[in-house]
Design a protein around this motif. Structure first.
Motif, PDB file in Angstrom:
ATOM      1  N   LEU A  52      36.304  28.468  16.250  1.00  0.00           N
ATOM      2  CA  LEU A  52      37.080  28.572  17.336  1.00  0.00           C
ATOM      3  C   LEU A  52      36.869  27.787  18.454  1.00  0.00           C
ATOM      4  O   LEU A  52      37.691  27.573  19.453  1.00  0.00           O
ATOM      5  CB  LEU A  52      37.489  30.101  17.343  1.00  0.00           C
ATOM      6  N   PRO A  84      36.238  40.215  13.949  1.00  0.00           N
ATOM      7  CA  PRO A  84      36.328  39.922  15.528  1.00  0.00           C
ATOM      8  C   PRO A  84      35.959  41.204  16.616  1.00  0.00           C
ATOM      9  O   PRO A  84      36.230  42.061  15.966  1.00  0.00           O
ATOM     10  CB  PRO A  84      37.386  39.151  15.666  1.00  0.00           C
ATOM     11  N   PHE A  90      45.859  42.836  12.724  1.00  0.00           N
ATOM     12  CA  PHE A  90      47.145  42.703  12.980  1.00  0.00           C
ATOM     13  C   PHE A  90      47.887  43.828  13.108  1.00  0.00           C
ATOM     14  O   PHE A  90      48.253  44.484  12.294  1.00  0.00           O
ATOM     15  CB  PHE A  90      47.799  41.536  11.943  1.00  0.00           C
ATOM     16  N   LEU A  93      51.231  44.470  11.378  1.00  0.00           N
ATOM     17  CA  LEU A  93      51.132  44.454   9.761  1.00  0.00           C
ATOM     18  C   LEU A  93      50.603  45.642   9.304  1.00  0.00           C
ATOM     19  O   LEU A  93      49.874  46.536  10.007  1.00  0.00           O
ATOM     20  CB  LEU A  93      50.500  43.107   9.167  1.00  0.00           C
ATOM     21  N   MET A 101      45.919  39.413   4.166  1.00  0.00           N
ATOM     22  CA  MET A 101      45.667  37.961   5.198  1.00  0.00           C
ATOM     23  C   MET A 101      44.237  37.703   5.002  1.00  0.00           C
ATOM     24  O   MET A 101      43.862  36.650   5.128  1.00  0.00           O
ATOM     25  CB  MET A 101      46.077  38.731   6.469  1.00  0.00           C
TER      26      MET A 101
ATOM     27  N   ARG B 318      53.587  35.413  10.669  1.00  0.00           N
ATOM     28  CA  ARG B 318      53.652  36.688  11.631  1.00  0.00           C
ATOM     29  C   ARG B 318      52.060  36.860  11.930  1.00  0.00           C
ATOM     30  O   ARG B 318      51.970  37.376  13.081  1.00  0.00           O
ATOM     31  CB  ARG B 318      54.084  37.867  10.729  1.00  0.00           C
ATOM     32  N   ALA B 319      51.111  36.553  11.150  1.00  0.00           N
ATOM     33  CA  ALA B 319      49.823  36.650  11.738  1.00  0.00           C
ATOM     34  C   ALA B 319      49.638  35.702  12.760  1.00  0.00           C
ATOM     35  O   ALA B 319      48.798  36.041  13.750  1.00  0.00           O
ATOM     36  CB  ALA B 319      48.887  36.419  10.549  1.00  0.00           C
ATOM     37  N   GLU B 322      51.011  37.006  15.913  1.00  0.00           N
ATOM     38  CA  GLU B 322      50.196  37.811  16.691  1.00  0.00           C
ATOM     39  C   GLU B 322      48.986  37.582  17.261  1.00  0.00           C
ATOM     40  O   GLU B 322      48.672  37.739  18.486  1.00  0.00           O
ATOM     41  CB  GLU B 322      49.883  39.148  15.690  1.00  0.00           C
ATOM     42  N   ASP B 323      48.227  36.685  16.639  1.00  0.00           N
ATOM     43  CA  ASP B 323      46.954  36.220  17.082  1.00  0.00           C
ATOM     44  C   ASP B 323      46.629  34.834  16.403  1.00  0.00           C
ATOM     45  O   ASP B 323      45.775  35.017  15.195  1.00  0.00           O
ATOM     46  CB  ASP B 323      45.957  37.318  16.830  1.00  0.00           C
ATOM     47  N   ASP B 325      43.757  32.743  16.915  1.00  0.00           N
ATOM     48  CA  ASP B 325      42.634  32.693  16.480  1.00  0.00           C
ATOM     49  C   ASP B 325      42.087  33.680  15.367  1.00  0.00           C
ATOM     50  O   ASP B 325      41.288  33.200  14.394  1.00  0.00           O
ATOM     51  CB  ASP B 325      41.514  33.422  17.797  1.00  0.00           C
ATOM     52  N   VAL B 326      42.489  34.861  15.187  1.00  0.00           N
ATOM     53  CA  VAL B 326      42.227  35.729  14.095  1.00  0.00           C
ATOM     54  C   VAL B 326      42.887  35.025  12.805  1.00  0.00           C
ATOM     55  O   VAL B 326      42.235  34.992  12.020  1.00  0.00           O
ATOM     56  CB  VAL B 326      42.709  37.280  14.361  1.00  0.00           C
ATOM     57  N   ALA B 327      44.110  34.507  13.255  1.00  0.00           N
ATOM     58  CA  ALA B 327      44.964  34.017  11.819  1.00  0.00           C
ATOM     59  C   ALA B 327      43.918  32.963  11.440  1.00  0.00           C
ATOM     60  O   ALA B 327      43.748  32.852  10.060  1.00  0.00           O
ATOM     61  CB  ALA B 327      46.156  33.603  12.491  1.00  0.00           C
ATOM     62  N   VAL B 444      58.670  42.598  20.185  1.00  0.00           N
ATOM     63  CA  VAL B 444      57.919  43.045  19.235  1.00  0.00           C
ATOM     64  C   VAL B 444      56.335  42.807  19.242  1.00  0.00           C
ATOM     65  O   VAL B 444      55.268  43.283  19.204  1.00  0.00           O
ATOM     66  CB  VAL B 444      58.352  43.058  17.901  1.00  0.00           C
ATOM     67  N   LEU B 445      56.473  41.410  19.720  1.00  0.00           N
ATOM     68  CA  LEU B 445      55.125  40.475  19.541  1.00  0.00           C
ATOM     69  C   LEU B 445      54.399  40.327  20.657  1.00  0.00           C
ATOM     70  O   LEU B 445      53.520  39.356  20.757  1.00  0.00           O
ATOM     71  CB  LEU B 445      55.615  39.170  18.696  1.00  0.00           C
ATOM     72  N   GLU B 447      52.072  42.319  22.147  1.00  0.00           N
ATOM     73  CA  GLU B 447      50.906  42.927  22.535  1.00  0.00           C
ATOM     74  C   GLU B 447      49.878  41.921  22.671  1.00  0.00           C
ATOM     75  O   GLU B 447      48.750  42.248  23.540  1.00  0.00           O
ATOM     76  CB  GLU B 447      50.663  43.812  21.299  1.00  0.00           C
ATOM     77  N   LYS B 448      49.798  40.982  21.735  1.00  0.00           N
ATOM     78  CA  LYS B 448      48.702  39.856  22.037  1.00  0.00           C
ATOM     79  C   LYS B 448      49.091  38.710  22.275  1.00  0.00           C
ATOM     80  O   LYS B 448      49.337  37.758  21.282  1.00  0.00           O
ATOM     81  CB  LYS B 448      47.555  40.030  20.714  1.00  0.00           C
TER      82      LYS B 448
END
Ligand SMILES: Nc1ncnc2c1ncn2[C@@H]1O[C@H](COP(=O)(O)OP(=O)(O)OP(=O)(O)O)[C@@H](O)[C@H]1O
Ligand SMILES: [Mg+2]
Lengths: 238, 450
Positions: A52, A84, A90, A93, A101, B318-319, B322-323, B325-327, B444-445, B447-448
């Motif tokens: 990252l 992390p 998520f 989800l 995921m 969707r992932a 939301e985020d 980096d995490v995706a 909805v989206l 938050e992050k």
């Protein structure tokens, strides 16, 4: 043999020099912990390994292959998963979707995915009870379990955990650390970032102490626990 | 409580004042429209009190002070002793409470001194109060407005999905989306016209239309994918205003490119015979095309919902929303998910464009602007970033925009109120932005934020 080898890693945020030449080694089957105060660079280290962030200097070698220029989304295919910091699940989800995921890198291998899901549910029975709940409505502890479980879904060789004890009650910290040990016993190598040095060193084979982007101490867990500086700065003794 | 009061500022008061004023006008307009009456027959609008004594033997004589045709706005008032000539369907002037049919009257030109041209009428029957008056818009009118609104709203919803999905993954308003919508439709119009000329459209309407849709969706998708690659991806890390300005620039680029390449005139979109009939249910006439457009739009929305909720790619999107980096940690190629989002939104816009052209029967290089900005309004209404919100917002706006002008303005005496539909739509946008910026269904989206 070293599973992960980091040599002289330098990472920047713009002009902020966050990692100033870090070297560390994680051997297969070990639990290695990276401890340090707020802002020491622990998260930065994990984010650099995960691709990252790009190091400006140094090498990251995993199973003999250099990762420096591997895109972030390919790292997990190499066998490295990360849970992390701050239970970044998520939130929109469900638990199950989060786990799916986590298995994204397994592609369409439904059997392996369901097998991994069963393993995760065995480690964290609470998650199975809440498998259809939206993750944003899980408790903090449950979210942490989900973050770890999600990382396990990819069947990693190396699992990196960023402060799994953050904000959890002592009882739960104990339970989670017990589970981390179980995961390790199943053959997963673990790189554990922690501020809770006492718990981390109890669990780990080896540790590194990070201070403002430099590794200032390293050694076996016993050595570090016996070290006076560690006892003062991180174990709260006088 | 006192603290809360203390925090109300002058600005709040002004804002709420404007809001209340808009609300008051709307309510007043609705009441006026619903209570307005039209003549059911040709005749004379009068006050019942004046003709209560009328009979065959002793007719009542009234002065005629005006005449109203269908669609006229009454500029006279029926006072004591006067009548207004009204055509069937004409809006009644104020003061009148009955219409006397023509057959119960007789023209009587009197030779009064002074006013040579004055006209008078003889009333031969005491028609009861309220007779021969009806609402200006009947139930059928409202239903047909509603059905047209559904079609229009379906198109808005499809376009709005593109705005909302791109916003979901990039937190950016893709103001080129209207031109993406236009590009596909415009190119597809050549195919449609060729099919119409060769007769293929009439022989095999389904296959022909499927090809037209495929062309429109493909072109729109290509335009959007190129835009993302060239105009947006290099600016992903730039301040948010930068890609916004780029989007507006790209939007003009596309408009002028199409005008120069294909001419700036209007192009006809062919009539598709298979879609041009109508159903007649009593007084109500329903055009096939409106129903088909609505149904097609709903089917595509269901398809999209399934894609986003159930497929792996949909979940990846969707992932990423939301985020990012995490995706990426999960192994999701974020860039690819973003391009896919643009592509899916664009394909929906291309399809929406064909639907739009099928009932508007024309295309121009500027046709993307209005529907684009309306769909943006719809997305904001539903809560930008929220997929069901965009669907709901589109349908709501379509219906509001077709019913609203008549409902709110007709009774206030505004001539051709349907021209005010844009005013209504944008007033709504402003009101939402002031009072509920997260939209009706909320964002909805958020938050992050990446
Ligand atoms: N996005 C960023 N931009 C600029 N500086 C950053 C950014 N993220 C982290 N830093 C800086 O880099 C340094 C290391 O941060 P890092 O998040 O790695 O610390 P950490 O050891 O994980 O701390 P903590 O225990 O609080 O999580 C800090 O000084 C921090 O302020
Ligand atoms: Mg950290």
């Amino acid at each position: 043999m070293a599973l992960l080898e980091i040599e002289n890693l330098h990472t920047y945020y713009g002009h902020v020099h966050a990692l100033k030449g870090i070297s560390l080694t994680v051997n297969e089957g070990e639990i290695v912990t990276l401890i340090g105060a707020n802002g020491a660079g622990k998260t930065t280290t994990l984010r650099t390994i995960s691709g990252l962030l790009r190091p400006r200097e140094g090498r990251i070698v995993f199973q003999g292959e250099e990762l420096n220029n591997v895109p972030a989304h390919e790292i997990v295919y190499r066998g490295i998963s990360q849970a992390p910091e701050g239970r970044a699940v998520f939130t929109t989800l469900t638990t199950n979707e989060n786990l799916s995921m986590g298995a994204y890198s397994l592609g369409g291998d439904k059997e392996a995915i369901e097998e991994n899901r069963r393993r995760v549910f065995k480690l964290f029975p609470r998650l199975e009870e809440r498998k259809n709940q939206i993750a944003g409505t899980l408790s903090g502890g449950e979210q942490q379990m989900l973050a770890i479980g999600r990382a396990l879904m990819a069947r990693p060789k190396l699992l990196m955990l960023d402060e799994p004890s953050l904000g959890l009650a002592p009882m739960l910290v104990k339970a989670i650390f017990q589970t981390i040990r179980e995961i390790n016993e199943q053959g997963v190598t673990i790189l554990l970032v922690e501020q809770n040095a006492r718990a981390a060193l109890k669990l780990a084979d080896k540790g590194y102490v990070l201070e403002t982007g430099n590794i200032v101490l390293e050694g076996t867990a016993e050595e570090l626990m016996g070290d006076e500086r560690v006892r003062k700065a991180y174990l709260g003794e006088r | 409580m006192r603290q809360r009061l203390a925090r109300i500022t002058i600005v709040d008061l002004v804002v709420w004042g404007i809001g209340l004023a808009i609300l008051a006008v709307a309510v007043w307009g609705v009441i006026a429209t619903v209570t307005a009456r039209a003549a059911a027959v040709d005749g004379y609008a009068v006050r019942q009190a004046d003709i209560a004594q009328a009979s065959q033997e002793k007719p009542v004589r009234l002065a005629v002070v005006g005449a109203l045709k269908l669609g006229d706005m009454p500029d006279v008032r029926v006072k004591k002793g006067v009548a207004v000539r009204v055509a069937a369907g004409a809006r009644l002037p104020r003061g009148a409470n009955v219409v006397v049919p023509l057959e119960d009257t007789d023209k009587a030109s009197s030779a009064r001194r002074g006013s040579s041209s004055s006209e008078e009428v003889l009333i031969y029957r005491a028609v009861p109060r309220g007779e021969n008056m009806g609402p200006i818009y009947g139930k059928e009118d409202w239903i047909s407005f509603f059905i047209f609104g559904l079609a229009q709203g379906g198109v808005y919803a499809l376009i709005a999905l593109g705005y909302t999905m791109v916003y979901g993954v990039l937190f950016m308003i893709n103001f080129t989306h209207g031109e993406v919508f236009m590009s596909g439709t415009y190119i597809a119009s050549y195919v449609a016209n060729a099919f119409a000329r060769s007769g293929f459209m009439d022989e095999q309407p389904i296959i022909a239309l499927l090809i037209v849709f495929a062309v429109a969706m493909t072109v729109s998708t290509c335009v959007a994918v190129v835009l993302e690659r060239v105009a947006y991806r290099p600016l992903r890390k730039a301040p948010r205003l930068v890609p916004l300005i780029t989007a507006i620039g790209a939007s003009f680029f596309l408009q002028y490119a199409f005008a120069r390449l294909f001419g700036s005139g209007m192009k006809r979109y062919p009539d598709v015979k298979a879609l041009s009939g109508s159903w007649q249910i009593g007084e109500l006439k329903i055009l096939h095309i409106h129903v088909i457009v609505f149904v097609a739009a709903v089917l595509m929305m269901i398809g999209l919902y399934w894609f986003v909720q159930r497929t792996k790619t949909g979940k990846a999107i969707r992932a990423v929303a939301e985020d990012k980096d995490v995706a990426a940690l999960m192994g999701i190629d974020v860039d690819r998910a973003i391009v896919t989002t643009f592509a899916v939104g664009a394909a929906l816009a291309g399809a929406a464009g064909v639907l739009f052209a099928l009932y508007n029967k024309q295309v121009t290089h500027t046709m993307g602007f209005m529907p684009g900005i309306k769909a943006f309004t719809a997305a904001v209404l539903g809560g930008i970033g929220n997929i069901p919100g965009a669907m709901f917002g589109g349908l709501f706006l379509g219906i509001f925009e077709t019913i609203g002008p008549t409902l709110f303005f007709d009774g206030l005496g505004v001539p051709s109120p349907s021209q005010l539909k844009d005013v209504i739509a944008f007033t709504m946008l402003v009101v939402i932005l002031i009072f509920r910026p997260t939209g009706i269904m909320g964002e909805v989206l958020t938050e992050k934020k990446a």
